[in-house]
Every structure is written in C-alpha cells, then in structure tokens.
Design a protein around this motif. Structure first.
Motif, PDB file in Angstrom:
ATOM      1  N   VAL A   9       0.850  -1.198   0.000  1.00 12.82           N
ATOM      2  CA  VAL A   9       0.000   0.000   0.000  1.00 12.82           C
ATOM      3  C   VAL A   9       0.883   1.244   0.000  1.00 12.82           C
ATOM      4  N   PRO A  10       1.031   1.909  -1.160  1.00 11.25           N
ATOM      5  CA  PRO A  10       1.744   3.184  -1.143  1.00 11.25           C
ATOM      6  C   PRO A  10       0.881   4.232  -0.429  1.00 11.25           C
ATOM      7  N   ALA A  11       1.422   4.792   0.647  1.00  9.88           N
ATOM      8  CA  ALA A  11       0.643   5.743   1.460  1.00  9.88           C
ATOM      9  C   ALA A  11       1.523   6.914   1.875  1.00  9.88           C
ATOM     10  N   ALA A  12       2.553   7.189   1.076  1.00  7.26           N
ATOM     11  CA  ALA A  12       3.531   8.206   1.476  1.00  7.26           C
ATOM     12  C   ALA A  12       3.329   9.536   0.770  1.00  7.26           C
ATOM     13  N   GLY A  13       2.225   9.660   0.012  1.00  9.90           N
ATOM     14  CA  GLY A  13       1.990  10.911  -0.718  1.00  9.90           C
ATOM     15  C   GLY A  13       1.645  12.052   0.231  1.00  9.90           C
ATOM     16  N   ARG A  14       1.937  13.272  -0.200  1.00  8.76           N
ATOM     17  CA  ARG A  14       1.637  14.436   0.653  1.00  8.76           C
ATOM     18  C   ARG A  14       0.195  14.893   0.491  1.00  8.76           C
ATOM     19  N   GLY A  76       8.295   5.402   2.923  1.00  5.62           N
ATOM     20  CA  GLY A  76       8.070   5.582   1.493  1.00  5.62           C
ATOM     21  C   GLY A  76       9.129   6.469   0.873  1.00  5.62           C
ATOM     22  N   GLY A  77       9.027   6.675  -0.453  1.00  6.07           N
ATOM     23  CA  GLY A  77      10.039   7.454  -1.166  1.00  6.07           C
ATOM     24  C   GLY A  77       9.465   8.730  -1.750  1.00  6.07           C
ATOM     25  N   GLY A  78      10.271   9.397  -2.567  1.00  5.12           N
ATOM     26  CA  GLY A  78       9.905  10.698  -3.130  1.00  5.12           C
ATOM     27  C   GLY A  78       8.792  10.597  -4.144  1.00  5.12           C
ATOM     28  N   ASP A  82       8.868   4.794  -5.999  1.00  2.00           N
ATOM     29  CA  ASP A  82       9.878   4.514  -4.962  1.00  2.00           C
ATOM     30  C   ASP A  82       9.217   3.870  -3.753  1.00  2.00           C
ATOM     31  N   SER A  83       8.032   4.371  -3.394  1.00  2.00           N
ATOM     32  CA  SER A  83       7.316   3.818  -2.244  1.00  2.00           C
ATOM     33  C   SER A  83       6.923   2.365  -2.512  1.00  2.00           C
ATOM     34  N   VAL A  84       6.425   2.102  -3.714  1.00  2.00           N
ATOM     35  CA  VAL A  84       5.996   0.729  -4.031  1.00  2.00           C
ATOM     36  C   VAL A  84       7.200  -0.199  -4.021  1.00  2.00           C
ATOM     37  N   PHE A 204     -13.047   4.776  -6.169  1.00  2.00           N
ATOM     38  CA  PHE A 204     -12.479   6.036  -6.679  1.00  2.00           C
ATOM     39  C   PHE A 204     -11.361   6.538  -5.760  1.00  2.00           C
ATOM     40  N   LYS A 205     -10.455   7.309  -6.357  1.00  2.00           N
ATOM     41  CA  LYS A 205      -9.314   7.829  -5.591  1.00  2.00           C
ATOM     42  C   LYS A 205      -9.663   9.184  -4.998  1.00  2.00           C
ATOM     43  N   VAL A 206      -9.429   9.319  -3.704  1.00  2.00           N
ATOM     44  CA  VAL A 206      -9.648  10.613  -3.040  1.00  2.00           C
ATOM     45  C   VAL A 206      -8.441  11.496  -3.367  1.00  2.00           C
TER      46      VAL A 206
END
Ligand code: C5P
Length: 229
Positions: A9-14, A76-78, A82-84, A204-206
């Motif tokens: 689960v990539p969850a590192a986004g701002r 996670g990454g930038g 990278d996070s995945v 859907f993506k929030v």
C-alpha cells in the motif's frame, strides 16, 4: 509460482491537491484514517495474508501504531514508484502474488480485492480493475492546443488494487525510470499481457476536496443503512 498473496500500500503521498496539511493517507473519513480503511479492506479479503505499507518517512512509527502489529510499515520514497518498490522488497519471500493498492482509495469493496487476486491466481500475470470513462478525453500539446481526441468507447479509467505475479512485477520495477502513472504501465512495457476486470465506482481515488465530500456522504449513507437493518 507460490499462491500466497501479499499486498503493498503506497501511502507516502503528501496529498497536496487535497489541501489541509495532514498527509492524505492519515486524513480521517467518518473519524477513521483513510489508510486504516484501505488496509482493513485488504485484510478482509479471503486471499490476502500479508500487508506492507509505505508511510511518509517521518510518520512510520505513528502509522505503525494506527495499523497495529499485524501490518509491516516501511518508509516511502519521493515518488509513488519509490514507495511501491521499497514495500515490495519487504514482502515475505514466499509471496507469489502481489496486489498494489492506493491508500487513497478507502471505499474499495473487499469483493474487488478478491476478484483481482482470484484472476491472478487463475493464471493472468497482471490484472487491473477498470471503468468506462464518462468524459471525453483530449490529448493536448504544451500550449494547450488539442492534438487528438481518442475514441471514448475504447478508453478505460484504471483503479487499484492491481494484481501481479510477483516475479513479473519485480522485473517491471527494474525499469522504473519509464514515465508511467500506474504499476501495470511498467508491466505493459515488458510486453506482458495485462487483463482488465470490471472496477467499482466506490474504488475512486480521493484526490481533490470534492472527493472527500463524496466519500463522507457515501459512508454516512452506508452507516444509516446499517442502522436501519
Ligand atoms: O498522488 P496520487 O494520488 O496518485 O497517489 C496515489 C497513492 O500513492 C497514494 O496512496 C499516495 O499516498 C501514494 N504515494 C506514495 N509515495 C509518494 C507519492 C504517492 O506512497 N511519493
């Protein structure tokens, strides 16, 4: 191929398009963080036996506390790729099938997770849930002029979870410099066939503030229905 299924689960986004300061994955929906909802859905699937989350690097401990001891949390990454990639490396060695699922799709039904996993286990190397697009889509140039109008009936909007044979996804991620916006794009670049299955409107993506309003309304509606039962 091992038939054990894991999820990353990539969850590192701002979550800059959402606004509000808090990293998107930790934004509450009806009082509970989006990420927690997404992880609970994965764990509710009959297939998924391990979940690895890529969290914002400064929040690894906080996210670990929210999710509890059964979930592995890595920094996670930038960029999403990278996070995945970091999360993929943390999966147990005997995982043979991987689902990649955005934390930002908190209302995804567990039935969709099951359907994606089942299709990979049935022999499809890469499986993505898709929906028809409702808007006409234009390709534009750098000046904003329209270059092309693809036929709408052959276009599909792509959701997660996306499911893959682990060996194929690992090879695909060796090519991570390709400019793609989803995991299946990397697999397509290898020439591996990607199978589509019907997606879900709830997956859907929030992304923007209006998506939060929709997600809250859908949750309130389902809570009200549960109360009536
Ligand atoms: O930005 P976008 O909405 O496409 O992000 C999709 C998912 O990827 C989100 O769950 C987000 O937290 C995650 N992500 C990440 N690492 C980044 C950027 C995005 O894990 N550097």
């Amino acid at each position: 191929m091992s038939t054990r299924v894991g999820a990353v689960v990539p969850a590192a986004g701002r979550g800059e398009r959402l606004g509000g300061g808090t990293p998107k994955a930790l934004r509450p929906l009806a009082g509970r963080p989006m990420l927690l909802r997404a992880v609970e859905t994965l764990l509710a699937s009959a297939h998924v036996t391990q979940v690895v989350v890529a969290a914002p690097p400064t929040l690894v401990d906080v996210v670990g506390q929210i999710l509890g001891p059964g979930v592995c949390v890595v920094p996670g990454g930038g960029e999403r790729v990278d996070s995945v990639r970091t999360a993929l490396d943390a999966l147990d060695d005997d995982i043979g099938v991987v689902l990649v699922h955005d934390a930002a799709r908190p209302l995804t039904p567990a039935t969709l997770v099951d359907a994606v996993a089942a299709a990979v286990l049935a022999g499809h190397p890469a499986v993505i849930p898709v929906l028809p697009v409702t808007d006409t889509v234009k390709e534009i140039d750098a000046d904003g002029r329209v270059v092309r109008t693809p036929r709408r009936d052959v276009l599909r909007a792509v959701q997660t979870p996306q499911g893959f044979r682990r060996d194929i996804l690992r090879t695909a991620y060796a090519n991570r410099d390709l400019p793609v916006t989803d995991d299946a794009g990397l697999v397509e670049a290898l020439g591996v066939p990607v199978t589509t299955i019907p997606g879900s409107e709830e997956a859907f993506k929030v992304t923007r503030p209006v998506d939060l309003v929709l997600a809250e309304a859908l949750l309130a509606d389902s809570l009200a229905r549960d109360g009536q039962r």
